[in-house]
Structure formats: structure tokens, C-alpha cells
Motif scaffolding. Structure first.
Motif, PDB file in Angstrom:
ATOM      1  N   PRO A 190       0.829  -1.216   0.000  1.00 40.19           N
ATOM      2  CA  PRO A 190       0.000   0.000   0.000  1.00 40.19           C
ATOM      3  C   PRO A 190       0.860   1.261   0.000  1.00 40.19           C
ATOM      4  CG  PRO A 190      -0.944  -1.626   1.473  1.00 40.19           C
ATOM      5  CD  PRO A 190       0.377  -2.186   1.021  1.00 40.19           C
ATOM      6  N   LEU A 191       0.512   2.192  -0.861  1.00 40.99           N
ATOM      7  CA  LEU A 191       1.298   3.411  -1.014  1.00 40.99           C
ATOM      8  C   LEU A 191       1.208   4.294   0.232  1.00 40.99           C
ATOM      9  CD1 LEU A 191       0.257   4.411  -4.656  1.00 40.99           C
ATOM     10  CD2 LEU A 191       2.281   3.111  -3.940  1.00 40.99           C
ATOM     11  N   PRO A 192       2.259   5.024   0.544  1.00 41.44           N
ATOM     12  CA  PRO A 192       2.183   6.025   1.615  1.00 41.44           C
ATOM     13  C   PRO A 192       1.082   7.041   1.307  1.00 41.44           C
ATOM     14  CG  PRO A 192       4.453   5.682   0.915  1.00 41.44           C
ATOM     15  CD  PRO A 192       3.591   4.969  -0.078  1.00 41.44           C
ATOM     16  N   ASP A 193       0.499   7.602   2.341  1.00 38.30           N
ATOM     17  CA  ASP A 193      -0.654   8.484   2.164  1.00 38.30           C
ATOM     18  C   ASP A 193      -0.363   9.636   1.206  1.00 38.30           C
ATOM     19  OD1 ASP A 193      -2.060   6.891   3.871  1.00 38.30           O
ATOM     20  OD2 ASP A 193      -1.821   8.183   5.628  1.00 38.30           O
ATOM     21  N   ALA A 194       0.824  10.244   1.321  1.00 36.87           N
ATOM     22  CA  ALA A 194       1.131  11.393   0.469  1.00 36.87           C
ATOM     23  C   ALA A 194       1.186  11.005  -0.998  1.00 36.87           C
ATOM     24  CB  ALA A 194       2.459  12.013   0.906  1.00 36.87           C
ATOM     25  N   LEU A 195       1.749   9.845  -1.285  1.00 33.07           N
ATOM     26  CA  LEU A 195       1.817   9.378  -2.668  1.00 33.07           C
ATOM     27  C   LEU A 195       0.452   8.914  -3.148  1.00 33.07           C
ATOM     28  CD1 LEU A 195       3.713   8.947  -5.045  1.00 33.07           C
ATOM     29  CD2 LEU A 195       4.270   6.690  -4.131  1.00 33.07           C
ATOM     30  N   ARG A 196      -0.281   8.254  -2.281  1.00 31.15           N
ATOM     31  CA  ARG A 196      -1.626   7.783  -2.644  1.00 31.15           C
ATOM     32  C   ARG A 196      -2.527   8.952  -3.014  1.00 31.15           C
ATOM     33  NH1 ARG A 196      -4.984   6.506  -4.968  1.00 31.15           N
ATOM     34  NH2 ARG A 196      -6.755   5.125  -4.635  1.00 31.15           N
ATOM     35  N   ALA A 197      -2.329  10.092  -2.374  1.00 31.67           N
ATOM     36  CA  ALA A 197      -3.149  11.267  -2.659  1.00 31.67           C
ATOM     37  C   ALA A 197      -2.835  11.878  -4.018  1.00 31.67           C
ATOM     38  CB  ALA A 197      -2.955  12.313  -1.567  1.00 31.67           C
ATOM     39  N   ARG A 198      -1.701  11.530  -4.612  1.00 35.43           N
ATOM     40  CA  ARG A 198      -1.287  12.086  -5.903  1.00 35.43           C
ATOM     41  C   ARG A 198      -1.556  11.148  -7.066  1.00 35.43           C
ATOM     42  NH1 ARG A 198       4.584  12.466  -5.389  1.00 35.43           N
ATOM     43  NH2 ARG A 198       4.426  12.736  -7.655  1.00 35.43           N
TER      44      ARG A 198
END
Length: 303
Positions: A190-198
Motif C-alpha cells: 500500500p502506497l504512503p498516504d502522500a503518494l496515494r493522494a497524488r
């Protein structure tokens, strides 16, 4: 991943005639809605999300094809959006692309969960599903067909062969009517939250414009699934899919700190002209294959 892959819709009508060409275009264009409606009707839990399909171009030479896609669908009443470099970067989180189209009809499902859901619905309707029982021979009878496996003989008035890239010589010559091509997918943690948001934060799916397509999406758990051409055999180790991980890191350098947890590959049937095939070589026998990587949506209504 589901979507509508079109570059020159008028070619369909020129090759198959106005009526048949229009039917082929309709089958492709209506495919995603058909699939998502079926998922809802049968209550299949397969992470279905109709967030749109981005066809992304990384070279200016592909932009004219994107413009043609927009205008061709517009003439048929479908609003496909054209994105510039900034627009596609805002949706994908990478500056790799010079432009894209966004087809709102596309989206994604978990294919294994979708197949299991269809099997469950078939069982509920009275079908018999027999796994691990490959057909070894197919024989014509006066009353229909006989299918032989290692454990049983089955008789039926009608038979459908729908094995796509795994078709063999069960029917003579079928194996030589297409090229079996391996496509591979790698999945990250699962992607880190900051990357997932992009990265595809609105749930879009991507396939790149080009002869060899790379495609990707983010699943319901926030994993990046990156797919594309790879070794033309079963995977044997990490070296066989390193190119996909490296390409993902080129798009998003932050992925160098994210582990990759899964990889798999499989075959699809590639036809010389990229058109699917529906054969009726004998009474009571239909053969459907040749989806060239688009079987999830096209195969659902081919037969």
C-alpha cells in the motif's frame, strides 16, 4: 481494468460495412457499462470502480490519435475529455505525459473476484462448474457434441470454446489462429498516504498510447498495480519483472522506498488485426477468443 480502446472508429465501418461496423463500435463502447451493471445486478464483490480510463501519451506523435479519439466519439454522442500535459499530471502524479484522453465509461475490477462472482451466480442459476478438468477431446455426435476429460464424458447440444490465449488443439487449427502473448503485473505494498493522494486519486486507470502498452491502476487497498509486456514464459524470479518496477520508479521516484509484494503473468490471444474472433465452424459449436488484452470487457458479451 476496463476501457474502450479506439483510434480510428471509421475503419470499423469501412471494413465491416455501416451496420456491422456500428454494431462492433457499440459492443466496444457499451462494454464497460454492461460490465458494471452486471456487477451491480449480481451483487459481485470485486472492487468495481467506474472512475474512467486515461489513455496517456508520452510522445507528441501520439497526440493526433488522442484528438481523433475525442472527435470520433463526440460524433457518436460520447463526451471523451482531452487533457493537456498539466491535466494528466494532476491526475496521475507524474510529469511523464504530454497529453491524455479521459473516457468516463472505463474503470477497474479485481478480475479474479469478478470471475469468482460470475461462477457463484452461475451455480445459483443451476450451472455445474468443474475445475481442474481440462477437455482432452471434442467429438461430433448426431445429437450434438461429446467432450472428454480424464474423468468423464459429457454430452451437450451446444459447446462454447472460450479459452483465449490458452486455446490448444482441441479444435484443429485453432491454436495457430492467434499469437499467445504474456503480460505481467507487479503490485506494490500500500502506497504512503502522500503518494496515494497524488497517484490516480480519483480512481482512474491508465493505459499508455503506443504499440507496446503499459497499464496501471491503484487497487482498493492502495497498492499500485503496474502491468505490461514481459518475458514470454512463466515468471521465474524478480529479474523477469524488474523492468516494470523500474518504470514505475521512473514515473514516481518516491516508489524506491516502497516494497513490491506480488508479481504474476499470464497469456492473452493476440490476433493479427487486433479484432476479436467469433467462429461458428460447425452446428452447435462456437469459439470466442482473440481479445488482445481486452477480454474482461469484450468477452462478457462476445458470445
Amino acid at each position: 481494468m476496463t476501457g474502450v480502446q479506439t483510434c480510428a472508429l471509421p475503419i470499423f465501418e469501412a471494413r465491416f460495412g455501416a451496420e456491422q461496423g456500428a454494431r462492433l463500435i457499440a459492443m466496444a463502447g457499451e462494454g464497460p457499462d454492461f460490465l458494471f451493471n452486471l456487477v451491480r445486478r449480481l451483487a459481485i464483490d470485486c472492487e468495481a470502480h467506474q472512475g474512467g480510463t486515461l489513455r496517456a501519451a508520452y510522445h507528441p506523435s501520439s497526440l493526433s490519435a488522442l484528438d481523433a479519439q475525442v472527435s470520433q466519439w463526440a460524433r457518436r454522442g460520447v463526451a471523451v475529455e482531452r487533457l493537456d500535459a498539466a491535466g494528466v499530471a494532476a491526475r496521475t502524479g507524474t510529469s511523464r505525459y504530454v497529453g491524455a484522453t479521459l473516457d468516463p465509461r472505463g474503470g477497474s475490477v479485481n478480475p479474479l473476484a469478478y470471475a469468482r462472482g460470475l461462477a457463484t451466480a452461475a451455480l445459483a442459476a443451476g450451472a455445474v462448474v468443474a475445475g481442474h478438468s481440462p477437455a482432452k477431446a471434442l467429438r461430433r455426435l448426431d445429437t450434438g457434441w461429446e467432450v472428454l476429460t480424464d474423468a468423464a464424458r459429457l454430452q451437450a447440444p451446444q459447446v462454447v470454446l472460450a479459452t483465449d490465449g490458452y486455446a490448444d488443439e482441441l479444435y484443429p487449427g485453432l491454436r495457430r489462429s492467434f499469437v499467445p502473448v504474456y503480460s505481467a503485473i507487479v503490485a506494490s505494498a500500500p502506497l504512503p498516504d502522500a503518494l496515494r493522494a497524488r497517484v490516480l486519486a480519483r480512481g482512474e486507470v491508465v493505459y499508455e498510447a503506443g504499440h507496446v502498452t503499459t497499464y496501471y491502476r491503484v487497487d482498493a487497498q492502495g497498492r499500485l498495480l503496474m502491468g505490461g509486456r514481459g518475458v514470454q514464459r512463466a515468471l521465474r524470479g524478480e529479474a523477469d519483472h524488474a523492468h516494470l518496477r523500474q518504470y514505475a520508479q521512473r514515473l514516481w521516484p518516491e516508489l524506491r522506498d516502497v516494497p513490491w509484494t506480488h508479481a504474476w503473468n499470464g497469456q492473452f490471444a493476440l490476433t493479427p488485426d487486433f479484432y476479436p474472433r467469433l467462429h461458428a465452424p460447425a452446428p452447435g459449436l462456437l469459439i470466442a477468443l482473440g481479445y488482445s488484452g481486452r477480454g474482461v470487457e469484450i468477452g462478457r458479451a462476445h458470445v
